[in-house]
Design a protein around this motif. Structure first.
Motif, PDB file in Angstrom:
ATOM      1  N   ALA A 117     103.535  -2.734  41.350  1.00  0.00           N
ATOM      2  CA  ALA A 117     103.019  -2.465  40.002  1.00  0.00           C
ATOM      3  C   ALA A 117     103.552  -1.137  39.449  1.00  0.00           C
ATOM      4  N   HIS A 118     103.649  -0.100  40.295  1.00  0.00           N
ATOM      5  CA  HIS A 118     104.188   1.185  39.824  1.00  0.00           C
ATOM      6  C   HIS A 118     105.550   0.942  39.158  1.00  0.00           C
ATOM      7  N   ILE A 119     106.364   0.101  39.785  1.00  0.00           N
ATOM      8  CA  ILE A 119     107.714  -0.163  39.260  1.00  0.00           C
ATOM      9  C   ILE A 119     107.648  -0.993  37.976  1.00  0.00           C
ATOM     10  N   SER A 141     105.140   8.526  45.309  1.00  0.00           N
ATOM     11  CA  SER A 141     103.707   8.694  45.060  1.00  0.00           C
ATOM     12  C   SER A 141     103.103   9.537  46.167  1.00  0.00           C
ATOM     13  N   GLY A 142     101.763   9.553  46.213  1.00  0.00           N
ATOM     14  CA  GLY A 142     101.085  10.336  47.239  1.00  0.00           C
ATOM     15  C   GLY A 142     101.207   9.711  48.618  1.00  0.00           C
ATOM     16  N   GLY A 143     101.473   8.410  48.681  1.00  0.00           N
ATOM     17  CA  GLY A 143     101.546   7.734  49.969  1.00  0.00           C
ATOM     18  C   GLY A 143     102.897   7.104  50.268  1.00  0.00           C
ATOM     19  N   HIS A 144     103.790   7.028  49.273  1.00  0.00           N
ATOM     20  CA  HIS A 144     105.052   6.315  49.460  1.00  0.00           C
ATOM     21  C   HIS A 144     106.237   7.060  48.858  1.00  0.00           C
ATOM     22  N   PHE A 171     104.521  17.713  48.142  1.00  0.00           N
ATOM     23  CA  PHE A 171     104.091  18.609  47.058  1.00  0.00           C
ATOM     24  C   PHE A 171     102.683  19.138  47.337  1.00  0.00           C
ATOM     25  N   ASP A 172     101.789  18.232  47.760  1.00  0.00           N
ATOM     26  CA  ASP A 172     100.392  18.636  47.987  1.00  0.00           C
ATOM     27  C   ASP A 172     100.289  19.620  49.156  1.00  0.00           C
ATOM     28  N   LYS A 173     101.117  19.425  50.203  1.00  0.00           N
ATOM     29  CA  LYS A 173     101.059  20.322  51.363  1.00  0.00           C
ATOM     30  C   LYS A 173     101.674  21.680  51.062  1.00  0.00           C
ATOM     31  N   GLY A 184      97.894  19.249  44.489  1.00  0.00           N
ATOM     32  CA  GLY A 184      98.783  20.368  44.211  1.00  0.00           C
ATOM     33  C   GLY A 184      99.992  20.043  43.353  1.00  0.00           C
ATOM     34  N   GLY A 185     100.472  18.791  43.411  1.00  0.00           N
ATOM     35  CA  GLY A 185     101.719  18.437  42.715  1.00  0.00           C
ATOM     36  C   GLY A 185     101.788  18.940  41.273  1.00  0.00           C
ATOM     37  N   PRO A 186     100.836  18.556  40.421  1.00  0.00           N
ATOM     38  CA  PRO A 186     100.927  18.973  39.021  1.00  0.00           C
ATOM     39  C   PRO A 186     100.853  20.491  38.852  1.00  0.00           C
ATOM     40  N   LEU A 187     100.115  21.181  39.749  1.00  0.00           N
ATOM     41  CA  LEU A 187      99.986  22.641  39.620  1.00  0.00           C
ATOM     42  C   LEU A 187     101.261  23.357  40.065  1.00  0.00           C
ATOM     43  N   ALA A 274     109.252   5.964  39.411  1.00  0.00           N
ATOM     44  CA  ALA A 274     107.881   5.466  39.250  1.00  0.00           C
ATOM     45  C   ALA A 274     106.960   6.170  40.231  1.00  0.00           C
ATOM     46  N   GLY A 275     105.641   6.071  40.007  1.00  0.00           N
ATOM     47  CA  GLY A 275     104.662   6.689  40.900  1.00  0.00           C
ATOM     48  C   GLY A 275     104.278   8.083  40.428  1.00  0.00           C
ATOM     49  N   GLY A 276     103.235   8.636  41.036  1.00  0.00           N
ATOM     50  CA  GLY A 276     102.660   9.910  40.594  1.00  0.00           C
ATOM     51  C   GLY A 276     103.669  11.035  40.445  1.00  0.00           C
ATOM     52  N   VAL A 277     104.618  11.142  41.381  1.00  0.00           N
ATOM     53  CA  VAL A 277     105.583  12.251  41.332  1.00  0.00           C
ATOM     54  C   VAL A 277     106.591  12.075  40.186  1.00  0.00           C
ATOM     55  N   SER A 278     106.650  10.879  39.600  1.00  0.00           N
ATOM     56  CA  SER A 278     107.554  10.709  38.451  1.00  0.00           C
ATOM     57  C   SER A 278     107.032  11.457  37.226  1.00  0.00           C
ATOM     58  N   ALA A 279     105.815  12.026  37.343  1.00  0.00           N
ATOM     59  CA  ALA A 279     105.309  12.905  36.279  1.00  0.00           C
ATOM     60  C   ALA A 279     105.928  14.298  36.399  1.00  0.00           C
ATOM     61  N   ASN A 280     106.616  14.571  37.511  1.00  0.00           N
ATOM     62  CA  ASN A 280     107.154  15.919  37.745  1.00  0.00           C
ATOM     63  C   ASN A 280     108.268  16.265  36.745  1.00  0.00           C
ATOM     64  N   TYR A 304     101.573   6.091  32.541  1.00  0.00           N
ATOM     65  CA  TYR A 304     101.868   5.057  33.538  1.00  0.00           C
ATOM     66  C   TYR A 304     102.513   5.614  34.810  1.00  0.00           C
ATOM     67  N   CYS A 305     102.511   6.944  34.968  1.00  0.00           N
ATOM     68  CA  CYS A 305     103.082   7.548  36.189  1.00  0.00           C
ATOM     69  C   CYS A 305     102.055   7.522  37.314  1.00  0.00           C
ATOM     70  N   THR A 306     100.940   8.209  37.102  1.00  0.00           N
ATOM     71  CA  THR A 306      99.907   8.245  38.145  1.00  0.00           C
ATOM     72  C   THR A 306      99.106   6.947  38.072  1.00  0.00           C
ATOM     73  N   ASP A 307      98.224   6.754  39.057  1.00  0.00           N
ATOM     74  CA  ASP A 307      97.556   5.458  39.187  1.00  0.00           C
ATOM     75  C   ASP A 307      96.796   5.054  37.921  1.00  0.00           C
ATOM     76  N   ASN A 308      97.003   3.819  37.506  1.00  0.00           N
ATOM     77  CA  ASN A 308      96.361   3.297  36.291  1.00  0.00           C
ATOM     78  C   ASN A 308      96.368   1.782  36.369  1.00  0.00           C
TER      79      ASN A 308
HETATM   80  O1  KG4 Z   1     100.933   7.373  42.376  1.00  0.00           O
HETATM   81  P1  KG4 Z   1      99.827   8.359  42.542  1.00  0.00           P
HETATM   82  O2  KG4 Z   1      98.985   8.691  41.358  1.00  0.00           O
HETATM   83  O3  KG4 Z   1      98.845   7.910  43.678  1.00  0.00           O
HETATM   84  C1  KG4 Z   1      99.285   7.248  44.808  1.00  0.00           C
HETATM   85  O4  KG4 Z   1      99.485   6.003  44.729  1.00  0.00           O
HETATM   86  O5  KG4 Z   1      99.512   7.975  45.811  1.00  0.00           O
HETATM   87  O6  KG4 Z   1     100.511   9.704  43.133  1.00  0.00           O
HETATM   88  C2  KG4 Z   1      99.767  10.835  43.413  1.00  0.00           C
HETATM   89  C3  KG4 Z   1     100.718  11.937  43.878  1.00  0.00           C
HETATM   90  C4  KG4 Z   1      99.988  13.193  44.387  1.00  0.00           C
HETATM   91  O7  KG4 Z   1     100.566  13.572  45.624  1.00  0.00           O
HETATM   92  C5  KG4 Z   1     100.261  14.217  43.294  1.00  0.00           C
HETATM   93  O8  KG4 Z   1     100.301  15.549  43.764  1.00  0.00           O
HETATM   94  C6  KG4 Z   1     101.632  13.778  42.800  1.00  0.00           C
HETATM   95  O9  KG4 Z   1     101.561  12.371  42.780  1.00  0.00           O
HETATM   96  N1  KG4 Z   1     101.930  14.291  41.451  1.00  0.00           N
HETATM   97  C7  KG4 Z   1     102.900  15.197  41.197  1.00  0.00           C
HETATM   98  C8  KG4 Z   1     102.838  15.463  39.812  1.00  0.00           C
HETATM   99  N2  KG4 Z   1     101.821  14.704  39.273  1.00  0.00           N
HETATM  100  C9  KG4 Z   1     101.285  13.981  40.301  1.00  0.00           C
HETATM  101  N3  KG4 Z   1     103.793  15.784  42.014  1.00  0.00           N
HETATM  102  C10 KG4 Z   1     104.633  16.656  41.465  1.00  0.00           C
HETATM  103  N4  KG4 Z   1     104.636  16.986  40.142  1.00  0.00           N
HETATM  104  C11 KG4 Z   1     103.765  16.408  39.290  1.00  0.00           C
HETATM  105  N5  KG4 Z   1     103.768  16.724  38.001  1.00  0.00           N
END
Ligand code: KG4
Ligand code: ZN
Length: 338
Positions: A117-119, A141-144, A171-173, A184-187, A274-280, A304-308
Motif C-alpha cells: 500500500a505504501h507504494i 519506513s520505521g520497519g522496512h 533515524f530514530d536511533k 526522531g526522524g522528523p526532528l 514511499a514510506g515514512g522516511v520519504s517525508a525526509n 501519503y508518506c507516513t502511515d495513513n
Molecule cells: O511508514 P511509517 O509512518 O511507519 C511504518 O510503517 O514504520 O514510518 C515511520 C518512520 C519513523 O522511523 C520516522 O522517524 C520516519 O518514518 N520519518 C522520518 C521523517 N518522517 C518520518 N525520517 C526521516 N525524516 C523525516 N522527515
C-alpha cells in the motif's frame, strides 16, 4: 457497484496511527488519521498502549471519514483493512472492526498488505502524474527498507532489503543517541536544515547486491558521539545541526546509491520513494535532482508518506477490480510477504 465506483472504506491500524479513508475510483474522498502521542514519553511505540489507543480511536476516526466523504455507509462497495505487516495487537483492532462492519453491512472484505500500500499511494488520483509500469520504488519506513520492482499494481517484487535495522529506525536511533525525542526522524530532518551536511563523515557498510545494513551506521554514529563527548562535553549541544545534517546526508546518500545502481542495472527510468522516511527533505531533494540525469521521479505528498488509510484504500481499489476479496476467517499477520 456504483457507476462511478467502486467506493471503499479502508482502515489502517498496523502501528501507532489509527486511520480511516474513503476512496471512490482512485480519488480519495476522506483520509482521517489520529496519531498516538502516548508513545513519546516511552521513546518508542509500546504495543499494548497502541492497541488500546486504536480501540479508543477507531470509531471516531471511521465516523469522521464517513462524514467527510458525505456518503452513507450503505454507499460502500467494500471494507478494506491492513492485514499486516505490523504489531499484532494493533492489527487485530482494525481487522476485527473491519470484519464486524462488513458483516453488519453485508459488504465484501478486502485485506491489504501495508508495504504494498505504501507504494500504491503513488497511484492515488490527486491531479498529479502517476508512474508508469514498470517502476522502481525505494520503500523506507520505521520497519522496512526495500527496493521494489513494481510491474503492475499487484505485481511487486523485492530486489533488495535491509538485513538488520530499517532506515527509519536508523533515524530514530541517531536521534535517541543525541537526546532528540521519539519519533526522531522528523526532528533530525528539522535540525539538519540549519546544518552543514559535509562537516562529519561516516563509513559506508560493505553489503553486496541490493541489500542494505544500518546497524553498522548506528554503531559508528554512537562511537563518534561518545568519542567527541570525551573531548568536549558540549559537543552535541554546540554542533547539533551539523551532526544531524551530516548523518542525514550519509543515510540518504547510502539509500540512493544502491537504489540508483538497481535502476541502472534494470534500465528503469521511473523512480519513486514511499514510506515514512520519504517525508525526509534531504531524500526528497536528492531524488528530485535525479531529474537532471534523465530520470522521472515520483515523490509522494506528505499526507501519503507516513502511515495513513488513503494508501490502504488505493491498494484495496486494485484488489477490488481484480476480484481479490478476503473472508471472515482471515487473521492479521505480524510478518506478511509482498
Ligand atoms: O511508514 P511509517 O509512518 O511507519 C511504518 O510503517 O514504520 O514510518 C515511520 C518512520 C519513523 O522511523 C520516522 O522517524 C520516519 O518514518 N520519518 C522520518 C521523517 N518522517 C518520518 N525520517 C526521516 N525524516 C523525516 N522527515
Ligand atoms: Zn508504514
Amino acid at each position: 457497484m456504483q457507476q462511478n465506483g467502486p467506493i471503499i472504506l479502508a482502515i489502517e491500524s498496523s502501528c501507532d496511527e489509527t486511520s480511516a479513508a474513503v476512496i471512490q475510483k482512485r480519488k480519495i474522498l476522506a483520509n482521517i488519521t489520529s496519531s498516538q502521542a502516548i508513545h513519546e514519553q516511552y521513546g518508542g511505540v509500546v504495543p499494548e498502549l497502541a492497541s488500546r489507543a486504536h480501540l479508543q480511536n477507531i470509531v471516531p476516526v471511521v465516523n469522521a471519514a464517513i462524514e467527510k466523504s458525505k456518503l452513507n455507509l450503505s454507499a460502500l462497495d467494500a471494507i478494506a483493512y491492513t492485514r499486516g505487516p505490523g504489531l499484532l495487537g494493533a492489527l487485530l483492532v482494525g481487522t476485527s472492526f473491519a470484519k464486524g462492519l462488513a458483516l453488519s453491512l453485508g459488504k465484501p472484505l478486502i485485506e491489504v498488505n501495508h508495504m504494498q500500500a505504501h507504494i500504491l499511494a503513488h497511484l492515488i488520483d490527486n491531479g498529479s502524474e502517476t508512474p508508469e509500469f514498470p517502476f522502481l520504488c525505494l520503500t523506507v519506513s520505521g520497519g522496512h527498507t526495500q527496493i521494489v520492482l513494481v510491474k503492475s499494481p499487484l505485481e511487486q517484487s523485492i530486489l533488495g532489503e535491509t538485513i538488520d535495522d530499517a532506515a527509519g529506525e536508523a533515524f530514530d536511533k541517531v536521534a535517541k543517541t543525541i537526546g532528540i525525542p521519539y519519533p526522531g526522524g522528523p526532528l533530525v530532518d528539522n535540525w539538519a536544515k540549519e546544518g552543514n551536511p559535509n562537516r562529519f563523515k561516516f563509513p559506508y557498510p560493505q553489503i553486496h547486491n541490493y541489500n542494505y545494513s544500518f546497524s553498522g551506521i548506528k554503531t559508528s554514529f554512537l562511537y563518534f558521539i561518545q568519542n567527541n563527548l570525551k573531548e568536549d562535553s558540549q559537543f552535541v549541544a554546540n554542533n547539533k545541526a551539523d551532526i544531524c545534517a551530516s548523518i542525514q546526508n550519509h543515510i540518504v546518500s547510502y539509500l540512493l546509491t544502491k537504489f540508483l545502481k538497481a535502476a541502472k542495472d534494470l534500465k528503469i527510468k521511473q523512480l519513486a520513494i514511499a514510506g515514512g522516511v520519504s517525508a525526509n527533505s534531504e531524500l526528497r531533494q536528492q531524488l528530485f535532482e535525479l531529474k537532471n540525469k534523465g530520470y522521472k521521479v515520483f515523490i509522494p505528498a506528505f499526507e501519503y508518506c507516513t502511515d495513513n488509510a488513503g494508501m490502504i484504500a488505493i491498494a484495496a481499489h486494485f484488489k477490488f477490480l481484480n476480484g481479490d476479496f478476503s473472508n471472515q476467517s482471515a487473521t492479521p499477520l505480524a510478518r506478511m510477504p509482498l
